[in-house]
Scaffold this motif. Sequence first.
Motif, PDB file in Angstrom:
ATOM      1  N   ALA A 152       0.938  -1.204  -0.072  1.00 24.09           N
ATOM      2  CA  ALA A 152       0.000   0.071   0.220  1.00 24.09           C
ATOM      3  C   ALA A 152       0.587   1.237   0.120  1.00 24.09           C
ATOM      4  CB  ALA A 152      -0.875   0.063   1.057  1.00 24.09           C
ATOM      5  N   ALA A 153       1.950   1.367   0.732  1.00 24.77           N
ATOM      6  CA  ALA A 153       2.575   2.557   0.966  1.00 24.77           C
ATOM      7  C   ALA A 153       3.578   2.621  -0.427  1.00 24.77           C
ATOM      8  CB  ALA A 153       3.587   2.290   1.985  1.00 24.77           C
ATOM      9  N   THR A 154       4.020   1.355  -0.902  1.00 26.79           N
ATOM     10  CA  THR A 154       4.876   1.310  -2.244  1.00 26.79           C
ATOM     11  C   THR A 154       4.034   2.158  -3.438  1.00 26.79           C
ATOM     12  OG1 THR A 154       6.107  -0.646  -1.224  1.00 26.79           O
ATOM     13  CG2 THR A 154       5.983  -0.005  -3.774  1.00 26.79           C
ATOM     14  N   HIS A 155       2.822   1.567  -3.449  1.00 24.29           N
ATOM     15  CA  HIS A 155       2.057   1.929  -4.659  1.00 24.29           C
ATOM     16  C   HIS A 155       1.691   3.492  -4.235  1.00 24.29           C
ATOM     17  CE1 HIS A 155       1.913  -2.044  -5.595  1.00 24.29           C
ATOM     18  NE2 HIS A 155       0.723  -2.285  -5.043  1.00 24.29           N
ATOM     19  N   THR A 156       1.382   4.019  -2.926  1.00 23.51           N
ATOM     20  CA  THR A 156       0.941   5.257  -2.778  1.00 23.51           C
ATOM     21  C   THR A 156       2.213   6.307  -3.230  1.00 23.51           C
ATOM     22  OG1 THR A 156      -0.521   4.727  -1.039  1.00 23.51           O
ATOM     23  CG2 THR A 156       0.566   7.161  -0.896  1.00 23.51           C
ATOM     24  N   ALA A 157       3.500   5.596  -2.657  1.00 24.74           N
ATOM     25  CA  ALA A 157       4.661   6.671  -3.038  1.00 24.74           C
ATOM     26  C   ALA A 157       4.752   6.690  -4.680  1.00 24.74           C
ATOM     27  CB  ALA A 157       5.849   5.980  -2.364  1.00 24.74           C
ATOM     28  N   ASP A 158       4.714   5.514  -5.434  1.00 24.26           N
ATOM     29  CA  ASP A 158       4.899   5.420  -6.611  1.00 24.26           C
ATOM     30  C   ASP A 158       3.811   6.367  -7.421  1.00 24.26           C
ATOM     31  OD1 ASP A 158       5.635   4.645  -9.269  1.00 24.26           O
ATOM     32  OD2 ASP A 158       4.693   2.491  -9.132  1.00 24.26           O
ATOM     33  N   LEU A 159       2.527   6.346  -7.134  1.00 23.94           N
ATOM     34  CA  LEU A 159       1.703   7.194  -7.656  1.00 23.94           C
ATOM     35  C   LEU A 159       1.652   8.416  -7.522  1.00 23.94           C
ATOM     36  CD1 LEU A 159      -1.405   4.700  -6.732  1.00 23.94           C
ATOM     37  CD2 LEU A 159      -0.951   5.571  -9.220  1.00 23.94           C
ATOM     38  N   LEU A 160       2.020   9.015  -6.351  1.00 23.96           N
ATOM     39  CA  LEU A 160       2.465  10.563  -5.855  1.00 23.96           C
ATOM     40  C   LEU A 160       3.795  10.893  -6.660  1.00 23.96           C
ATOM     41  CD1 LEU A 160       1.676  10.298  -2.133  1.00 23.96           C
ATOM     42  CD2 LEU A 160       0.163  11.396  -3.901  1.00 23.96           C
ATOM     43  N   GLY A 161       4.529  10.149  -6.578  1.00 23.91           N
ATOM     44  CA  GLY A 161       5.868  10.425  -7.450  1.00 23.91           C
ATOM     45  C   GLY A 161       5.498  10.623  -8.990  1.00 23.91           C
ATOM     46  N   THR A 162       4.738   9.915  -9.501  1.00 23.35           N
ATOM     47  CA  THR A 162       4.300  10.044 -10.967  1.00 23.35           C
ATOM     48  C   THR A 162       3.616  11.437 -11.081  1.00 23.35           C
ATOM     49  OG1 THR A 162       4.140   7.578 -11.289  1.00 23.35           O
ATOM     50  CG2 THR A 162       3.126   8.867 -12.926  1.00 23.35           C
ATOM     51  N   LEU A 163       2.446  11.520 -10.242  1.00 22.42           N
ATOM     52  CA  LEU A 163       1.825  12.608 -10.643  1.00 22.42           C
ATOM     53  C   LEU A 163       2.377  13.939 -10.176  1.00 22.42           C
ATOM     54  CD1 LEU A 163      -1.600  11.020  -8.878  1.00 22.42           C
ATOM     55  CD2 LEU A 163      -1.437  11.717 -11.102  1.00 22.42           C
ATOM     56  N   ALA A 164       3.122  13.938  -9.359  1.00 24.42           N
ATOM     57  CA  ALA A 164       3.920  14.984  -8.934  1.00 24.42           C
ATOM     58  C   ALA A 164       4.953  15.362  -9.905  1.00 24.42           C
ATOM     59  CB  ALA A 164       4.769  15.218  -7.584  1.00 24.42           C
ATOM     60  N   GLY A 165       5.482  14.617 -10.588  1.00 24.45           N
ATOM     61  CA  GLY A 165       6.528  14.820 -11.746  1.00 24.45           C
ATOM     62  C   GLY A 165       7.887  15.109 -11.384  1.00 24.45           C
ATOM     63  N   PRO A 166       8.853  15.129 -12.317  1.00 21.11           N
ATOM     64  CA  PRO A 166      10.286  15.115 -11.880  1.00 21.11           C
ATOM     65  C   PRO A 166      10.547  16.301 -11.042  1.00 21.11           C
ATOM     66  CG  PRO A 166      10.017  15.311 -14.208  1.00 21.11           C
ATOM     67  CD  PRO A 166       8.939  15.147 -13.389  1.00 21.11           C
ATOM     68  N   GLY A 167       9.955  17.382 -11.249  1.00 19.16           N
ATOM     69  CA  GLY A 167      10.442  18.711 -10.246  1.00 19.16           C
ATOM     70  C   GLY A 167      10.132  18.499  -8.904  1.00 19.16           C
ATOM     71  N   SER A 168       9.253  17.715  -8.347  1.00 20.88           N
ATOM     72  CA  SER A 168       9.060  17.574  -7.035  1.00 20.88           C
ATOM     73  C   SER A 168       9.405  16.125  -6.541  1.00 20.88           C
ATOM     74  CB  SER A 168       7.750  17.841  -6.759  1.00 20.88           C
ATOM     75  OG  SER A 168       7.258  18.961  -7.045  1.00 20.88           O
ATOM     76  N   PRO A 169      10.542  15.753  -5.871  1.00 28.61           N
ATOM     77  CA  PRO A 169      11.067  14.591  -5.473  1.00 28.61           C
ATOM     78  C   PRO A 169      10.182  13.893  -4.407  1.00 28.61           C
ATOM     79  CG  PRO A 169      13.062  15.982  -5.719  1.00 28.61           C
ATOM     80  CD  PRO A 169      11.803  16.982  -5.994  1.00 28.61           C
ATOM     81  N   VAL A 170       9.606  12.837  -4.767  1.00 24.81           N
ATOM     82  CA  VAL A 170       9.248  11.866  -3.959  1.00 24.81           C
ATOM     83  C   VAL A 170       9.835  10.746  -3.431  1.00 24.81           C
ATOM     84  CG1 VAL A 170       6.900  10.452  -3.493  1.00 24.81           C
ATOM     85  CG2 VAL A 170       6.749  12.815  -4.737  1.00 24.81           C
ATOM     86  N   VAL A 171      10.171  10.492  -2.253  1.00 29.01           N
ATOM     87  CA  VAL A 171      11.078   9.439  -1.789  1.00 29.01           C
ATOM     88  C   VAL A 171      10.518   8.471  -1.060  1.00 29.01           C
ATOM     89  CG1 VAL A 171      13.286   8.890  -1.020  1.00 29.01           C
ATOM     90  CG2 VAL A 171      12.926  10.862  -2.235  1.00 29.01           C
TER      91      VAL A 171
END
Length: 375
Positions: free
Chosen positions: A64-83
């Motif tokens: 659940a946390a893995t997918h959440t991070a993956d989705l948020l990182g994709t939607l935020a784009g490369p300009g906003s690092p999601v780790v």
Amino acid sequence: MLDETLLDTPEGLAEADHRGLLRGAAEAGARVRTAARNAAEAGIGSLKPDGRPRAVLIAGPGAAATHTADLLGTLAGPGSPVVRLAPTGVAPAAGALRWELPGWTGSVDLLLIATPDGTEPSLSFLAEQAYRRGCSVAGVAPPRTPLADAVAGAHGLFVPMATAPYDQEEPLAASSPGVLWALLTPLLALLDRIGLLDAPPEALQKVADRLDAIAERCGPAIATYSNPAKTLAAELADALPVIWTEGTSAGPAGRRFAAALAELAGRPALVAELPEALAAHSALLAGPLAASADPDDFFRDRVEEPPALHARVVLLRDRPLGGLTAAPAARDVALSHDTPVSELEPEEGGELETLAELIAVTDFAAVYLALASGA
């Protein structure tokens, strides 16, 4: 073996669904609405952010946390690092998992904690550690848990996870549709408020409406021939899913589908993004997993033999057919090796809506495959 007759027997599906997976998939839209309401009541809409964070860190257990991070990182784009902060430990148990903040974490960063449990001692310690470093903290977890108290103690923002009474009846699968949307929705609202992505309340409402529409199209009462999720589940019987994605938001949907197939249905799957998937999987499709790879006598008696495992390409796309696309090349490569292709493409809509549709249909497919194969 897949019991295809079970797919068109709603009573049989309900009897086999001991984990409430179908109910979770059907109620995904309701989870989004409840989670959005919880986020509003927690005060996300009234936040006055002082600029964008340098980085967003996400911690939590399991898929659940893995997918959440993956989705948020994709939607935020490369300009906003999601780790995503991956845990360490000797076992996947609440008391055994450990999370640590990177050494560079400071007052310009944001820590998000998302968990369907809330009793993990290390996550509570992580919130305290972030507070000592001046890092802002927000958490989504069941109410009245140790993590809720820890986030409050760190002067952070806590949003109660949208739960249902039956969630306590059985342990929640990390890939359960209800878990994903209950954790993801408040974080979408939060990151929209601070300007990292576009997910206003009206967009979340459209996501909920799209999820409701998919639940109607893919529900257990809808026959296989007109049910895209049941059709996909039947097509993947005795097949190795080779999931090829095209388009930004299709990537995380494909990775989630592969994880759900493994956790819910006990099925392996491979996933890659086009066009690089064509090179990455070309040898696989030309090898013994290709549908044309059985050179033995076609007429021999196979009654006592387990069915051979052959690859089947699942093409997930979020691009219109008229745009720049590698889909024709993907079809040609698959068919040149006698490998069948299943395709899913969402109806028109915003990025969140199309992403939600891809996730919802594949979630239902993974659930049907699990139930009909006795997983």
